[in-house]
Write an enzyme that holds these catalytic residues in place. Structure first.
Site, mmCIF file in Angstrom:
data_model
loop_
_atom_site.group_PDB
_atom_site.id
_atom_site.type_symbol
_atom_site.label_atom_id
_atom_site.label_comp_id
_atom_site.label_asym_id
_atom_site.label_seq_id
_atom_site.Cartn_x
_atom_site.Cartn_y
_atom_site.Cartn_z
ATOM 1 N N THR A 13 52.316 37.585 60.201
ATOM 2 C CA THR A 13 51.450 36.453 60.527
ATOM 3 C C THR A 13 51.494 35.455 59.371
ATOM 4 O OG1 THR A 13 49.457 37.488 59.602
ATOM 5 C CG2 THR A 13 49.939 37.902 61.929
ATOM 6 N N GLY A 14 51.260 34.186 59.690
ATOM 7 C CA GLY A 14 51.457 33.155 58.676
ATOM 8 C C GLY A 14 52.906 33.143 58.236
ATOM 9 N N GLY A 15 53.813 33.292 59.201
ATOM 10 C CA GLY A 15 55.221 33.516 58.878
ATOM 11 C C GLY A 15 56.104 32.299 58.865
ATOM 12 N N GLY A 18 55.966 29.203 53.244
ATOM 13 C CA GLY A 18 55.510 29.868 52.032
ATOM 14 C C GLY A 18 55.917 31.323 51.927
ATOM 15 N N ILE A 19 54.965 32.173 51.561
ATOM 16 C CA ILE A 19 55.224 33.598 51.348
ATOM 17 C C ILE A 19 55.677 34.272 52.640
ATOM 18 C CG2 ILE A 19 54.098 35.805 50.826
ATOM 19 C CD1 ILE A 19 52.347 34.199 48.799
ATOM 20 N N GLY A 20 55.064 33.914 53.755
ATOM 21 C CA GLY A 20 55.449 34.512 55.031
ATOM 22 C C GLY A 20 56.890 34.222 55.391
ATOM 23 N N SER A 138 44.791 38.374 46.930
ATOM 24 C CA SER A 138 45.011 37.347 45.920
ATOM 25 C C SER A 138 44.403 37.806 44.601
ATOM 26 C CB SER A 138 44.346 36.028 46.339
ATOM 27 O OG SER A 138 44.316 35.101 45.266
ATOM 28 N N TYR A 151 36.752 31.444 49.207
ATOM 29 C CA TYR A 151 38.103 31.997 49.377
ATOM 30 C C TYR A 151 38.243 33.304 48.616
ATOM 31 C CZ TYR A 151 43.105 32.559 48.435
ATOM 32 O OH TYR A 151 44.372 33.066 48.284
#
Length: 249
Positions: A13-15, A18-20, A138, A151
């Site tokens: 997810t969030g792919g 960025g990192i994904g 994080s 956050y």
């Protein structure tokens, strides 16, 4: 690449950025088939064009239970199972005490906490026994910091969920771990630059890092790939910092 994920079916997810996206690239290079999910179809289309290989993109907002049902229906149709789940989707909007709105709190909780819980909960029927779940936390979940208190609290919650899930899924031999990036040069971090030039903003952040440089998305992706692989078969319930030592100062 040594193809340490050969034959594995992965969902990220969030792919799409960025990192994904960096992790999707790593997973593919290591022999996995990959499904990426994200909220913006345009970004998903760009990611698929860039990645090539055995990748499927599904538009989904992790805070929406119906979207997650659609995502996992597509995974069931096309992959039949999940060997690796990388629950990576989250948001960070700059905020300081005295200017925190109800909408900001709701949005962070909806995506970073509720979205994370539902992402894992709804994936369970598809996750294979002996599979791996990796959650993006994080260093802020440990350090906190001005301008990101809500956050940071959501990331601390994610870390604690990992501790509980690791125990609850032990009978299925599903390993659950967290990875905690710090000051990683992603589009999400760049969005906090405001009126500053992005490179100037990144340069300023790097001055507070041991070694004087920020983390790159592929460095986090390498850690996630390790946690997803059989090389990490004895690792469960940890929080792996990928922060250049930032959490230690």
């Amino acid at each position: 690449m040594s193809e340490v994920l050969a034959g594995k079916a992965a969902v990220i997810t969030g792919g799409s950025t960025g990192i994904g996206l960096a992790t999707a690239r790593r997973f593919l290079a290591e022999g996995a088939s990959v499904v990426i999910a994200g909220r913006r179809q345009t970004e998903l289309d760009k990611a698929v064009a860039e990645l090539g290989g055995d990748v499927l993109a599904v538009q989904a907002d992790v805070s929406d239970a119906d979207d997650l049902d659609h995502l996992y229906a597509r995974v069931r149709e096309t992959r039949g199972r999940i060997d690796i789940l990388f629950a990576n989707a989250s948001i960070l909007q700059g905020h300081s005490l005295g200017g925190i709105t109800e909408d900001l709190v709701d949005r962070h909780l909806d995506i970073n906490v509720k979205g994370l819980v539902l992402t894992v909960e709804k994936a369970l029927p598809l996750i294979t026994d002996g599979g791996a779940v990796i959650v993006t936390s994080s260093v802020d979940g440990v350090k906190g910091g001005p301008g990101r208190s809500v956050y940071a609290a959501t990331k601390a919650a994610g870390r604690n969920l990992v501790r509980s899930w690791m125990q609850e899924l032990s009978d299925r031999r599903i390993r659950v771990n967290a990875v905690s990036p710090g000051r990683t040069e992603t589009p999400g971090l760049a969005a906090l630059a405001g009126d500053l030039d992005v490179e100037e903003f990144f340069g300023h952040l790097a001055t507070g890092m041991p070694g004087g440089r920020n983390i790159q998305p592929d460095e986090v992706a390498a850690a996630v790939t390790f946690l997803a692989s059989d090389d990490a078969s004895g690792i469960n319930g940890i929080d792996l910092p990928v922060d250049g030592g930032f959490a230690q100062i």
